[in-house]
Design a protein around this motif. Sequence first.
Motif, PDB file in Angstrom:
ATOM      1  N   PHE A   5       0.746  -1.275   0.345  1.00 27.27           N
ATOM      2  CA  PHE A   5      -0.113  -0.108  -0.048  1.00 27.27           C
ATOM      3  C   PHE A   5       0.872   1.118  -0.011  1.00 27.27           C
TER       4      PHE A   5
ATOM      5  N   GLU B 163       2.421   1.769  -3.821  1.00 34.73           N
ATOM      6  CA  GLU B 163       1.714   1.203  -5.207  1.00 34.73           C
ATOM      7  C   GLU B 163       0.484   2.476  -4.738  1.00 34.73           C
ATOM      8  N   ARG B 164      -0.008   2.634  -3.316  1.00 34.97           N
ATOM      9  CA  ARG B 164      -0.846   3.729  -2.835  1.00 34.97           C
ATOM     10  C   ARG B 164      -0.788   5.143  -2.407  1.00 34.97           C
ATOM     11  N   LYS B 165       0.937   5.119  -2.434  1.00 33.15           N
ATOM     12  CA  LYS B 165       1.222   6.010  -1.484  1.00 33.15           C
ATOM     13  C   LYS B 165       0.671   6.035   0.018  1.00 33.15           C
TER      14      LYS B 165
ATOM     15  N   TRP C  83      -4.618  11.023   3.591  1.00 34.05           N
ATOM     16  CA  TRP C  83      -4.623  10.102   2.425  1.00 34.05           C
ATOM     17  C   TRP C  83      -5.783   9.605   2.269  1.00 34.05           C
TER      18      TRP C  83
ATOM     19  N   ASN D  18      -8.159   9.409  -1.570  1.00 34.97           N
ATOM     20  CA  ASN D  18      -7.993   8.248  -2.175  1.00 34.97           C
ATOM     21  C   ASN D  18      -9.735   8.407  -2.315  1.00 34.97           C
TER      22      ASN D  18
ATOM     23  N   TYR E  23     -11.714   7.239   0.873  1.00 31.15           N
ATOM     24  CA  TYR E  23     -11.685   5.811   1.370  1.00 31.15           C
ATOM     25  C   TYR E  23     -12.375   6.590   2.305  1.00 31.15           C
TER      26      TYR E  23
END
Length: 144
Positions: free
Chosen positions: A80, A83-85, A110, A114, A116
């Motif tokens: 994570f 790939e997703r910073k 973050w 994103n 989330y």
Amino acid sequence: AYYKKVRRQSLPHIIKWLDYMIWDDFPDKFCTKKNGKRVTDPDFESKVSTEDLMFHFLRTFNDERIRTNARNFGKDLAKFKDERKLPFTRFKLTGGKRGWIFTRRKVFDWLVENDYTEHVLNEEGEENGGIPMPVEDAFTYGSY
């Protein structure tokens, strides 16, 4: 709105856990104590072992179908991060254990960037950067 709800329900468990950990459970579980008081500044760097994070993750879901160990959980976090910073930084604790450094604010930002999380910052907890009030050490009735 329906799309967002379905999308959030289908997020990987690790992202759901990060949302819960940062928003609900963070101050009580991950704020370092200094002179008997919790350091609740959302920009304070928390240093937590991979093993402690993994145990918190497993307890969050309490589902025997979710299985992992510290090594695999560390690899998942690293994935994570790469790939997703995810704003986590690796470090080694004394004794050679692996761990992660992160701040509540950066992880929350973050999650928001994103899409989330459904949480939004509010004025209510302005001294905590809009993040919910930290859980203070529990006051026990009869202890006064």
